[in-house]
Write a protein that holds these residues in place. Structure first.
Motif, PDB file in Angstrom:
ATOM      1  N   ASP A   1       0.853  -1.182   0.000  1.00  0.00           N
ATOM      2  CA  ASP A   1       0.000   0.000   0.000  1.00  0.00           C
ATOM      3  C   ASP A   1       0.893   1.237   0.000  1.00  0.00           C
ATOM      4  O   ASP A   1       1.813   1.349   0.809  1.00  0.00           O
ATOM      5  CB  ASP A   1      -0.897  -0.021   1.239  1.00  0.00           C
ATOM      6  N   LEU A   2       0.615   2.187  -0.886  1.00  0.00           N
ATOM      7  CA  LEU A   2       1.456   3.376  -0.977  1.00  0.00           C
ATOM      8  C   LEU A   2       1.164   4.391   0.123  1.00  0.00           C
ATOM      9  O   LEU A   2       1.993   5.251   0.411  1.00  0.00           O
ATOM     10  CB  LEU A   2       1.284   4.048  -2.348  1.00  0.00           C
ATOM     11  N   GLY A   3      -0.021   4.303   0.740  1.00  0.00           N
ATOM     12  CA  GLY A   3      -0.399   5.310   1.736  1.00  0.00           C
ATOM     13  C   GLY A   3      -0.137   4.886   3.159  1.00  0.00           C
ATOM     14  O   GLY A   3      -1.067   4.759   3.963  1.00  0.00           O
TER      15      GLY A   3
ATOM     16  N   HIS B   1      14.809  -9.677  -6.437  1.00  0.00           N
ATOM     17  CA  HIS B   1      14.077 -10.629  -7.264  1.00  0.00           C
ATOM     18  C   HIS B   1      12.626 -10.841  -6.815  1.00  0.00           C
ATOM     19  O   HIS B   1      11.898 -11.617  -7.427  1.00  0.00           O
ATOM     20  CB  HIS B   1      14.808 -11.972  -7.289  1.00  0.00           C
ATOM     21  N   THR B   2      12.218 -10.174  -5.758  1.00  0.00           N
ATOM     22  CA  THR B   2      10.850 -10.332  -5.254  1.00  0.00           C
ATOM     23  C   THR B   2       9.876  -9.490  -6.079  1.00  0.00           C
ATOM     24  O   THR B   2      10.180  -8.348  -6.428  1.00  0.00           O
ATOM     25  CB  THR B   2      10.782  -9.909  -3.775  1.00  0.00           C
ATOM     26  N   VAL B   3       8.712 -10.061  -6.368  1.00  0.00           N
ATOM     27  CA  VAL B   3       7.668  -9.320  -7.085  1.00  0.00           C
ATOM     28  C   VAL B   3       7.028  -8.310  -6.133  1.00  0.00           C
ATOM     29  O   VAL B   3       6.661  -8.651  -5.006  1.00  0.00           O
ATOM     30  CB  VAL B   3       6.582 -10.271  -7.621  1.00  0.00           C
ATOM     31  N   ILE B   4       6.914  -7.054  -6.573  1.00  0.00           N
ATOM     32  CA  ILE B   4       6.263  -6.015  -5.781  1.00  0.00           C
ATOM     33  C   ILE B   4       5.065  -5.477  -6.554  1.00  0.00           C
ATOM     34  O   ILE B   4       5.218  -4.972  -7.667  1.00  0.00           O
ATOM     35  CB  ILE B   4       7.226  -4.858  -5.450  1.00  0.00           C
ATOM     36  N   VAL B   5       3.888  -5.623  -5.963  1.00  0.00           N
ATOM     37  CA  VAL B   5       2.653  -5.088  -6.546  1.00  0.00           C
ATOM     38  C   VAL B   5       2.144  -3.994  -5.621  1.00  0.00           C
ATOM     39  O   VAL B   5       1.853  -4.258  -4.451  1.00  0.00           O
ATOM     40  CB  VAL B   5       1.585  -6.190  -6.708  1.00  0.00           C
ATOM     41  N   VAL B   6       2.048  -2.767  -6.110  1.00  0.00           N
ATOM     42  CA  VAL B   6       1.587  -1.669  -5.270  1.00  0.00           C
ATOM     43  C   VAL B   6       0.076  -1.549  -5.328  1.00  0.00           C
ATOM     44  O   VAL B   6      -0.550  -1.817  -6.360  1.00  0.00           O
ATOM     45  CB  VAL B   6       2.256  -0.329  -5.659  1.00  0.00           C
ATOM     46  N   LEU B   7      -0.496  -1.167  -4.200  1.00  0.00           N
ATOM     47  CA  LEU B   7      -1.929  -0.937  -4.078  1.00  0.00           C
ATOM     48  C   LEU B   7      -2.141   0.555  -3.865  1.00  0.00           C
ATOM     49  O   LEU B   7      -1.483   1.157  -3.018  1.00  0.00           O
ATOM     50  CB  LEU B   7      -2.501  -1.724  -2.891  1.00  0.00           C
ATOM     51  N   THR B   8      -3.048   1.142  -4.620  1.00  0.00           N
ATOM     52  CA  THR B   8      -3.219   2.580  -4.526  1.00  0.00           C
ATOM     53  C   THR B   8      -4.673   2.981  -4.726  1.00  0.00           C
ATOM     54  O   THR B   8      -5.420   2.315  -5.453  1.00  0.00           O
ATOM     55  CB  THR B   8      -2.345   3.306  -5.574  1.00  0.00           C
TER      56      THR B   8
ATOM     57  N   ASP C   1       4.032  -4.098 -10.723  1.00  0.00           N
ATOM     58  CA  ASP C   1       2.639  -3.964 -11.162  1.00  0.00           C
ATOM     59  C   ASP C   1       1.897  -3.138 -10.125  1.00  0.00           C
ATOM     60  O   ASP C   1       2.438  -2.802  -9.066  1.00  0.00           O
ATOM     61  CB  ASP C   1       1.993  -5.348 -11.295  1.00  0.00           C
ATOM     62  N   TYR C   2       0.645  -2.796 -10.414  1.00  0.00           N
ATOM     63  CA  TYR C   2      -0.173  -2.051  -9.457  1.00  0.00           C
ATOM     64  C   TYR C   2      -1.630  -2.463  -9.594  1.00  0.00           C
ATOM     65  O   TYR C   2      -2.060  -2.986 -10.634  1.00  0.00           O
ATOM     66  CB  TYR C   2      -0.031  -0.542  -9.675  1.00  0.00           C
TER      67      TYR C   2
END
Length: 226
Positions: free
Chosen positions: A52-54, A73-80, A98-99
């Motif tokens: 989460d970006l917030g 190497h870890t996948v990071i998916v942001v939530l916004t 990704d997001y």
């Protein structure tokens, strides 16, 4: 088992999301601050991070950049949230893969996770397959439903790996016999039906819908997606 770190400070969203991922067969940890996220990531490196970006204690983009350095190497998916859309571009530049915009559907999230984890592993060396509550540890030849290990015979595991690994596709009886029993099998194909029956029973025993494995009469079988 695939390890997912959820970094979310919202007391309604974070625990619910972590619980849903655990129920889908992932090993899940929850961090509610940036500092806790870094500590957990270093102590127990995850395969994927939902970020989460917030967050209250740190800029989400700066945290993303730091996590990318710690876990290259870890996948990071942001939530916004939609009002934070401008941050997505910056987060992607900072190393996010990704997001997802809030609110999002759990089915969409799970599909994104599966896609990223498939791409993360080198071709032919996939470590896990996750569909619904099912997770397969391919190198370890172990299967879990919502964290509970299934007692599978060797051919049952092989069959489940083929079906779940191609979830959403119709796989003919001939393909399954060739892949699981090899092309030189001369016995009755009824053995396939017996193994499917056993898999459905074992899935159901641990809370997964046995009809995940759908029979398409005259064609074959399909392991259903969410």
């Amino acid at each position: 088992m695939t390890h997912v770190l959820v970094v979310e400070d919202d007391p309604e969203i974070g625990p619910e999301l972590a619980q849903a991922l655990t129920g889908s067969g992932y090993r899940t940890a929850l961090a509610t601050t940036g500092a806790a996220a870094v500590d957990q990531a270093e102590l127990d490196p995850p395969d994927l991070i939902l970020l989460d970006l917030g967050l209250p204690d740190v800029d989400g983009v700066a945290l993303c950049r730091r996590l990318r350095v710690v876990l290259p190497h870890t996948v990071i998916v942001v939530l916004t949230a939609r009002t934070q859309e401008f941050e997505v571009v910056v987060a992607l530049d900072a190393g996010a893969d990704d997001y997802l915009m809030k609110p999002f559907r759990l089915t969409e999230l799970l599909a994104r996770l599966r896609a990223h984890l498939r791409r993360q592993a080198p071709p032919g060396e996939e470590r896990t397959v996750s569909v619904g509550k099912l997770t397969l540890d391919l190198p370890g030849r172990r299967a879990f439903v919502a964290g509970h290990e299934l007692a599978l015979r060797p051919k049952e595991f092989d069959l489940l790996a083929v079906l779940a690994g191609r979830a959403g596709e119709v796989i003919t009886r001939e393909e399954l016999m060739d892949e699981v029993w090899d092309a030189n099998w001369f016995g009755p194909t009824k053995t396939l039906d017996v193994h499917v029956f056993a898999l459905r029973r074992k899935l159901a025993e641990h809370g997964e819908d046995p009809q995940r494995i759908t029979t398409l009469r005259g064609r074959g079988y399909r392991y259903e997606l969410d």
